[in-house]
Write a protein that holds these residues in place. Structure first.
Motif, PDB file in Angstrom:
ATOM      1  N   VAL A 131      -6.161 -15.737   3.606  1.00 57.75           N
ATOM      2  CA  VAL A 131      -5.567 -15.076   4.771  1.00 57.75           C
ATOM      3  C   VAL A 131      -5.643 -15.978   5.998  1.00 57.75           C
ATOM      4  CG1 VAL A 131      -5.792 -13.160   6.391  1.00 57.75           C
ATOM      5  CG2 VAL A 131      -5.979 -12.728   3.937  1.00 57.75           C
ATOM      6  N   MET A 132      -6.804 -16.591   6.217  1.00 54.57           N
ATOM      7  CA  MET A 132      -6.976 -17.451   7.382  1.00 54.57           C
ATOM      8  C   MET A 132      -6.098 -18.697   7.297  1.00 54.57           C
ATOM      9  SD  MET A 132      -8.934 -15.706   9.276  1.00 54.57           S
ATOM     10  CE  MET A 132      -9.543 -16.782  10.594  1.00 54.57           C
ATOM     11  N   GLN A 133      -5.749 -19.118   6.083  1.00 50.74           N
ATOM     12  CA  GLN A 133      -4.877 -20.280   5.886  1.00 50.74           C
ATOM     13  C   GLN A 133      -3.407 -19.910   6.046  1.00 50.74           C
ATOM     14  OE1 GLN A 133      -5.950 -21.561   1.944  1.00 50.74           O
ATOM     15  NE2 GLN A 133      -7.684 -22.796   2.636  1.00 50.74           N
ATOM     16  N   GLY A 134      -3.120 -18.617   6.140  1.00 50.89           N
ATOM     17  CA  GLY A 134      -1.734 -18.184   6.258  1.00 50.89           C
ATOM     18  C   GLY A 134      -0.990 -18.245   4.946  1.00 50.89           C
ATOM     19  N   SER A 135      -1.710 -18.155   3.844  1.00 49.51           N
ATOM     20  CA  SER A 135      -1.090 -18.250   2.520  1.00 49.51           C
ATOM     21  C   SER A 135      -0.212 -17.031   2.241  1.00 49.51           C
ATOM     22  CB  SER A 135      -2.176 -18.349   1.445  1.00 49.51           C
ATOM     23  OG  SER A 135      -1.631 -18.217   0.155  1.00 49.51           O
ATOM     24  N   ASP A 136       0.910 -17.270   1.555  1.00 46.48           N
ATOM     25  CA  ASP A 136       1.739 -16.162   1.097  1.00 46.48           C
ATOM     26  C   ASP A 136       1.791 -16.159  -0.428  1.00 46.48           C
ATOM     27  OD1 ASP A 136       3.230 -18.403   0.629  1.00 46.48           O
ATOM     28  OD2 ASP A 136       5.038 -17.711   1.655  1.00 46.48           O
ATOM     29  N   ASP A 137       0.754 -16.708  -1.024  1.00 51.30           N
ATOM     30  CA  ASP A 137       0.674 -16.881  -2.465  1.00 51.30           C
ATOM     31  C   ASP A 137       0.405 -15.552  -3.169  1.00 51.30           C
ATOM     32  OD1 ASP A 137      -0.974 -17.777  -5.073  1.00 51.30           O
ATOM     33  OD2 ASP A 137       0.317 -19.416  -4.423  1.00 51.30           O
ATOM     34  N   LEU A 138       0.865 -15.448  -4.416  1.00 50.88           N
ATOM     35  CA  LEU A 138       0.615 -14.281  -5.252  1.00 50.88           C
ATOM     36  C   LEU A 138      -0.879 -14.023  -5.390  1.00 50.88           C
ATOM     37  CD1 LEU A 138       1.473 -12.118  -7.369  1.00 50.88           C
ATOM     38  CD2 LEU A 138       1.549 -13.956  -9.059  1.00 50.88           C
ATOM     39  N   ARG A 139      -1.663 -15.084  -5.396  1.00 55.98           N
ATOM     40  CA  ARG A 139      -3.115 -14.965  -5.561  1.00 55.98           C
ATOM     41  C   ARG A 139      -3.726 -14.109  -4.442  1.00 55.98           C
ATOM     42  NH1 ARG A 139      -7.288 -14.364  -8.859  1.00 55.98           N
ATOM     43  NH2 ARG A 139      -9.185 -15.414  -8.159  1.00 55.98           N
ATOM     44  N   LYS A 140      -3.212 -14.222  -3.228  1.00 59.70           N
ATOM     45  CA  LYS A 140      -3.738 -13.455  -2.103  1.00 59.70           C
ATOM     46  C   LYS A 140      -3.562 -11.952  -2.336  1.00 59.70           C
ATOM     47  CE  LYS A 140      -1.384 -12.989   1.661  1.00 59.70           C
ATOM     48  NZ  LYS A 140      -0.641 -13.244   2.920  1.00 59.70           N
ATOM     49  N   GLU A 141      -2.369 -11.558  -2.761  1.00 62.24           N
ATOM     50  CA  GLU A 141      -2.109 -10.150  -3.043  1.00 62.24           C
ATOM     51  C   GLU A 141      -2.998  -9.645  -4.162  1.00 62.24           C
ATOM     52  OE1 GLU A 141       2.200  -8.692  -2.717  1.00 62.24           O
ATOM     53  OE2 GLU A 141       2.371 -10.710  -3.533  1.00 62.24           O
ATOM     54  N   GLU A 142      -3.135 -10.462  -5.173  1.00 60.61           N
ATOM     55  CA  GLU A 142      -3.932 -10.124  -6.339  1.00 60.61           C
ATOM     56  C   GLU A 142      -5.381  -9.843  -5.938  1.00 60.61           C
ATOM     57  OE1 GLU A 142      -2.785 -12.232 -10.287  1.00 60.61           O
ATOM     58  OE2 GLU A 142      -4.577 -13.205  -9.499  1.00 60.61           O
ATOM     59  N   LEU A 143      -5.952 -10.741  -5.149  1.00 62.43           N
ATOM     60  CA  LEU A 143      -7.336 -10.601  -4.699  1.00 62.43           C
ATOM     61  C   LEU A 143      -7.512  -9.349  -3.845  1.00 62.43           C
ATOM     62  CD1 LEU A 143      -8.081 -14.314  -3.771  1.00 62.43           C
ATOM     63  CD2 LEU A 143      -9.220 -13.016  -5.574  1.00 62.43           C
ATOM     64  N   PHE A 144      -6.521  -9.060  -3.014  1.00 63.32           N
ATOM     65  CA  PHE A 144      -6.586  -7.877  -2.158  1.00 63.32           C
ATOM     66  C   PHE A 144      -6.760  -6.614  -2.993  1.00 63.32           C
ATOM     67  CE2 PHE A 144      -4.494  -4.302  -0.055  1.00 63.32           C
ATOM     68  CZ  PHE A 144      -5.130  -4.300   1.180  1.00 63.32           C
ATOM     69  N   TYR A 145      -5.963  -6.458  -4.033  1.00 62.13           N
ATOM     70  CA  TYR A 145      -6.039  -5.252  -4.853  1.00 62.13           C
ATOM     71  C   TYR A 145      -7.273  -5.236  -5.742  1.00 62.13           C
ATOM     72  CZ  TYR A 145      -1.629  -3.637  -3.108  1.00 62.13           C
ATOM     73  OH  TYR A 145      -0.661  -3.170  -2.258  1.00 62.13           O
ATOM     74  N   VAL A 146      -7.719  -6.383  -6.176  1.00 62.40           N
ATOM     75  CA  VAL A 146      -8.972  -6.453  -6.944  1.00 62.40           C
ATOM     76  C   VAL A 146     -10.138  -6.016  -6.063  1.00 62.40           C
ATOM     77  CG1 VAL A 146     -10.633  -8.026  -8.020  1.00 62.40           C
ATOM     78  CG2 VAL A 146      -8.202  -8.231  -8.568  1.00 62.40           C
ATOM     79  N   LEU A 147     -10.188  -6.538  -4.825  1.00 63.31           N
ATOM     80  CA  LEU A 147     -11.283  -6.232  -3.920  1.00 63.31           C
ATOM     81  C   LEU A 147     -11.309  -4.752  -3.542  1.00 63.31           C
ATOM     82  CD1 LEU A 147     -13.644  -7.248  -2.165  1.00 63.31           C
ATOM     83  CD2 LEU A 147     -11.977  -7.691  -0.349  1.00 63.31           C
ATOM     84  N   PHE A 148     -10.168  -4.203  -3.157  1.00 62.98           N
ATOM     85  CA  PHE A 148     -10.173  -2.813  -2.698  1.00 62.98           C
ATOM     86  C   PHE A 148     -10.284  -1.819  -3.847  1.00 62.98           C
ATOM     87  CE2 PHE A 148      -9.208  -4.830   1.216  1.00 62.98           C
ATOM     88  CZ  PHE A 148      -9.773  -3.982   2.159  1.00 62.98           C
ATOM     89  N   SER A 149      -9.874  -2.206  -5.031  1.00 63.48           N
ATOM     90  CA  SER A 149     -10.145  -1.359  -6.198  1.00 63.48           C
ATOM     91  C   SER A 149     -11.652  -1.273  -6.414  1.00 63.48           C
ATOM     92  CB  SER A 149      -9.473  -1.936  -7.453  1.00 63.48           C
ATOM     93  OG  SER A 149      -8.075  -1.837  -7.372  1.00 63.48           O
ATOM     94  N   ARG A 150     -12.325  -2.399  -6.228  1.00 61.46           N
ATOM     95  CA  ARG A 150     -13.781  -2.440  -6.372  1.00 61.46           C
ATOM     96  C   ARG A 150     -14.464  -1.585  -5.306  1.00 61.46           C
ATOM     97  NH1 ARG A 150     -17.917  -2.457  -9.679  1.00 61.46           N
ATOM     98  NH2 ARG A 150     -19.716  -3.673  -8.966  1.00 61.46           N
ATOM     99  N   PHE A 151     -14.010  -1.681  -4.067  1.00 55.83           N
ATOM    100  CA  PHE A 151     -14.589  -0.885  -2.985  1.00 55.83           C
ATOM    101  C   PHE A 151     -14.415   0.609  -3.251  1.00 55.83           C
ATOM    102  CE2 PHE A 151     -14.034  -4.414   0.439  1.00 55.83           C
ATOM    103  CZ  PHE A 151     -15.253  -4.951   0.076  1.00 55.83           C
ATOM    104  N   PHE A 152     -13.218   1.001  -3.694  1.00 56.61           N
ATOM    105  CA  PHE A 152     -12.961   2.416  -3.934  1.00 56.61           C
ATOM    106  C   PHE A 152     -13.795   2.949  -5.100  1.00 56.61           C
ATOM    107  CE2 PHE A 152      -9.513   2.066  -1.018  1.00 56.61           C
ATOM    108  CZ  PHE A 152      -9.184   3.369  -0.646  1.00 56.61           C
TER     109      PHE A 152
END
Length: 280
Positions: A131-152
């Motif tokens: 996010v801080m690098q300004g990436s628009d890579d698929l990996r960023k989206e993937e990590l977002f959903y992995v992380l918040f699935s874990r939090f929930f």
């Protein structure tokens, strides 16, 4: 000690605000936010009071503050909070995340406030960096959903909806990635094609293939790159033709997956193809 630094970036795709505090000595008086805060302690220690509970913050701790959670840092002890990473997420955005992950159109109540989770921590760090690098890579989206699935699953007392994909749906997703490997693919693109949720796609893909969609895409790109390198095409051009944003990223991924640099790999086949001249 280095001087205080504050860095902040808004990510339009994920609709969140990311920030980084380094060498931060200031104590925080009692306050609250009207949004959700997710944090990670990289280094340093603090004593935290939140909703009348006391927590000791130390490296690798994750923090979650719900809107209106009263909290304050009461002391820096012997070690100041040197390095802290955070995400701020609006109530509206969190409701959308909750609806997508759990099927409930309600706001989550996360508990406890401070905890340790090595897997979630590593995901948080990688996501924050992208996010801080300004990436628009698929990996960023993937990590977002992995992380918040874990939090929930862990802290919001909610069950994450995750319908297993059928074999034909996995094949549809793979075919889509094959066809669009040289393009900037997003999770939305894949999910619309297969008609599944993002969390279901990531979970089923990983379970059935042992790879995330992003990892699968990288393997396709490297396989194509190998074919182009064998033809003698310059690595810089191969990177673009294979779907990589730049040569540096291409070289890093190629080296990680094959154990060779693109140039070294290409030289093997160029040498093999060269005519042999035996001395008489």
């Amino acid at each position: 000690m280095e001087s205080l630094s504050r860095t902040i970036r808004h990510d339009e795709a994920l609709k969140l605000e990311a920030y980084c505090l380094k060498n931060y000595l200031q104590l925080f008086p009692r306050h609250f936010h009207d949004y959700y805060v997710f944090g990670f302690i990289v280094s340093g220690e603090r004593e935290l009071l939140c909703n009348s509970l006391s927590f000791h913050l130390s490296p690798h701790n994750l923090l979650i503050f719900n809107p209106r959670d009263n909290h304050e840092c009461v002391s820096a002890t012997y070690s100041p909070l040197l390095h802290y990473l955070g995400f701020n997420i609006s109530v509206k955005r969190m409701k959308a995340i909750s609806s997508e992950l759990t099927g409930k159109n309600s706001l989550p109540e996360f508990n406890p406030t401070v905890f340790s989770d090595e897997s979630a921590g590593n995901t948080f760090l990688e996501l924050h960096q992208l996010v801080m690098q300004g990436s628009d890579d698929l990996r960023k989206e993937e990590l977002f959903y992995v992380l918040f699935s874990r939090f929930f699953e862990k802290d919001a007392h909610s069950s994450v909806l995750s319908r297993p994909l059928r074999s034909f749906q996995i094949k549809q997703a793979c075919d889509y990635l094959e066809e669009h490997a040289s393009e900037a693919v997003t999770l939305d693109d894949i999910c619309q094609k297969v008609a599944v949720s993002k969390s279901s796609l990531i979970r089923s893909f990983s379970k059935q293939l042992g790879l995330t969609p992003h990892s699968y895409l990288l393997n396709i790109r490297i396989k194509r790159a190998q074919g182009l390198l064998k033809q003698g095409i310059p690595p810089s051009l191969v990177a673009l033709k294979s779907g990589f944003a730049d040569q540096a990223h291409f070289s890093n991924v190629f080296n990680r997956l094959t154990g060779l640099t693109p140039s070294s790999y290409q030289n093997i086949f160029i040498k093999k193809a060269s005519p042999r001249h035996d001395s008489e």
